[in-house]
Design a protein around this motif. Structure first.
Motif, PDB file in Angstrom:
ATOM      1  N   VAL A  56     -30.750 -21.194  19.130  1.00 15.86           N
ATOM      2  CA  VAL A  56     -30.529 -22.611  20.042  1.00 15.86           C
ATOM      3  C   VAL A  56     -28.892 -22.328  20.461  1.00 15.86           C
ATOM      4  O   VAL A  56     -27.935 -22.316  19.982  1.00 15.86           O
ATOM      5  N   PRO A  57     -29.168 -22.771  21.774  1.00 20.06           N
ATOM      6  CA  PRO A  57     -27.890 -22.625  22.350  1.00 20.06           C
ATOM      7  C   PRO A  57     -26.820 -23.947  22.874  1.00 20.06           C
ATOM      8  O   PRO A  57     -25.660 -24.353  23.062  1.00 20.06           O
ATOM      9  N   ASP A  58     -27.360 -25.161  22.491  1.00 19.23           N
ATOM     10  CA  ASP A  58     -26.829 -26.773  22.197  1.00 19.23           C
ATOM     11  C   ASP A  58     -27.657 -27.430  21.529  1.00 19.23           C
ATOM     12  O   ASP A  58     -28.384 -27.122  20.611  1.00 19.23           O
ATOM     13  N   ARG A  59     -26.834 -28.121  21.524  1.00 21.36           N
ATOM     14  CA  ARG A  59     -27.324 -29.520  20.549  1.00 21.36           C
ATOM     15  C   ARG A  59     -28.820 -29.674  21.034  1.00 21.36           C
ATOM     16  O   ARG A  59     -29.365 -30.358  19.256  1.00 21.36           O
ATOM     17  N   ALA A  78     -33.498 -19.521  13.222  1.00 22.74           N
ATOM     18  CA  ALA A  78     -32.580 -21.440  13.950  1.00 22.74           C
ATOM     19  C   ALA A  78     -31.513 -19.815  14.785  1.00 22.74           C
ATOM     20  O   ALA A  78     -31.176 -19.376  13.945  1.00 22.74           O
ATOM     21  N   ASP A  79     -31.765 -18.778  16.035  1.00 21.75           N
ATOM     22  CA  ASP A  79     -30.364 -18.885  16.145  1.00 21.75           C
ATOM     23  C   ASP A  79     -29.448 -18.725  17.002  1.00 21.75           C
ATOM     24  O   ASP A  79     -29.834 -19.669  17.999  1.00 21.75           O
ATOM     25  N   ILE A  80     -28.442 -18.766  15.954  1.00 20.68           N
ATOM     26  CA  ILE A  80     -26.709 -19.564  16.353  1.00 20.68           C
ATOM     27  C   ILE A  80     -25.702 -18.484  17.000  1.00 20.68           C
ATOM     28  O   ILE A  80     -25.551 -18.018  15.775  1.00 20.68           O
ATOM     29  N   HIS A  81     -25.056 -18.835  17.670  1.00 17.53           N
ATOM     30  CA  HIS A  81     -23.462 -18.557  18.420  1.00 17.53           C
ATOM     31  C   HIS A  81     -22.287 -18.888  17.972  1.00 17.53           C
ATOM     32  O   HIS A  81     -22.545 -20.195  18.708  1.00 17.53           O
TER      33      HIS A  81
END
Ligand code: SF4
Length: 352
Positions: A56-59, A78-81
């Protein structure tokens, strides 16, 4: 002895506490492309993937999770940084798990928001420590990303969640080399009972990555460490799932489909065995039952292995014997051996 862990729930899949070791993978599609991502998830699920993760790189990617979740046949993570807002959107979209490191979220109130939203939905968080992105202070303290540094990093993230009263936690400690990864997991298993997600990260292409993953994950699993796994390959993620299952099957931790036994061939072999073995494996790999299928080249070891298998062939000169449950069914000409064995295996699967 198996490392005892507590159990968490990732959607419908139990992880830890003696639950079967589950097989995960991660989509390599653009999460914003819902159709492509769902297409890949369906392929993964068909191959035996039990939990799937999306970056999940962005909105826009976070918002796409709602449509993906609605049609996803398996639990979705969801993989979030770093970005707590993406985590909140993903949770609102109904994801079954988050992969986020609380120490990287920033201010305390942001972490509290994420933890609160997870707790309300009974959604677990995986803390994923990667040897390539350790905190600067730990690199200074240990000189480089040692196993000890990785464990200290993980425990630091754990403490943040525990201080907020959250314990639906799963941990991974991945490095791209086996020794460091195995050592890190061993150390962590000795000091906490959270379920462990195991993997060798950036393991390589399908060929080299399969070997590294089999050695690394095999070592951990044989020691009873690991509650869920992901094989990381530079390739089609469906292969990750197949390799993951083969690792679990080879250690007799899980069952899925047939088990193949075939000899390496040698100077005693009088049939063209290799294409027969390859055809049998290719055409039977999706058989739904656990059936042991043996393809053996000659009468020295052949009949023994073929007899112990559920179905098998043992080659002779230009022909072979077909066995079923230890009994000779009939002699078969070489050209028909693959077909005869495949038919016999399918018949047995249907009967059983
Ligand atoms: Fe050689 Fe026969 Fe053993 Fe195959 S089964 S490796 S052909 S001795």
């Amino acid at each position: 002895m198996a490392h005892k862990t507590r159990r968490i729930q990732v959607g419908s899949v139990a992880v830890g506490g003696g639950a079967p070791v589950s097989v995960q993978s991660m989509c390599n599609t653009d999460t914003r492309d819902v159709a492509a991502t769902l297409g890949q998830i369906r392929d993964l699920a068909e191959a035996g993937c039990e939990i799937v993760r999306c970056a999940v790189p962005d909105r826009e990617a976070a918002e796409a999770l709602r449509a993906i979740r609605a049609a996803c046949p398996i639990p979705l993570i969801a993989d979030i940084h770093f970005d707590y807002q993406l985590a909140l959107i993903a949770l609102d979209a109904g994801v079954d798990g988050l992969r986020i490191n609380p120490g990287n979220i920033g201010e305390r109130w942001k972490v509290r928001e994420v933890v609160k939203a997870c707790a309300e939905r009974a959604v677990p968080i995986r803390i994923g420590v990667n040897g390539g992105s350790l905190e600067k202070e730990l690199l200074e303290k240990y000189g480089h990303a040692t196993a000890e540094a990785m464990v200290e990093s993980a425990l630091g993230h754990v403490r943040i969640l525990e201080d907020l009263g959250f314990d639906r936690i799963k941990i991974s400690l991945k490095a791209s080399d086996i020794r460091r990864t195995v050592e890190a997991y061993r150390q962590l298993a000795a000091c906490c009972d959270y379920p462990l997600h195991i993997g060798i990260t950036e393991a390589g292409t399908t060929w080299s990555g399969t070997i590294k993953s089999a050695v690394g994950l095999g070592t951990l699993l044989y020691d009873g460490i690991g509650d869920t796994l992901r094989v990381s390959l530079t390739g089609d993620p469906v292969e990750e799932v197949r390799v993951g299952w083969e690792i679990l099957k080879s250690l007799e931790l899980r069952e899925r489909g047939p088990v193949f036994v075939s000899c390496p061939t040698c100077g005693r072999c009088q049939i063209d065995l290799i294409p027969i073995a390859e055809e049998v494996e290719r055409r039977l790999h999706d058989l739904p039952k656990k059936i042991t299928v043996a393809v053996m080249g000659c009468v020295v070891n052949g009949p023994g292995e073929a007899r112990e298998a559920d179905v098998g062939i043992a080659g002779g000169k230009g022909q072979g014997l077909l066995f079923r449950h230890g009994e000779v069914v009939r002699k078969v000409p070489e050209a028909e051996l693959a077909e005869a064995l495949i038919e016999e295996a399918r018949r047995l699967a249907e009967e059983e």
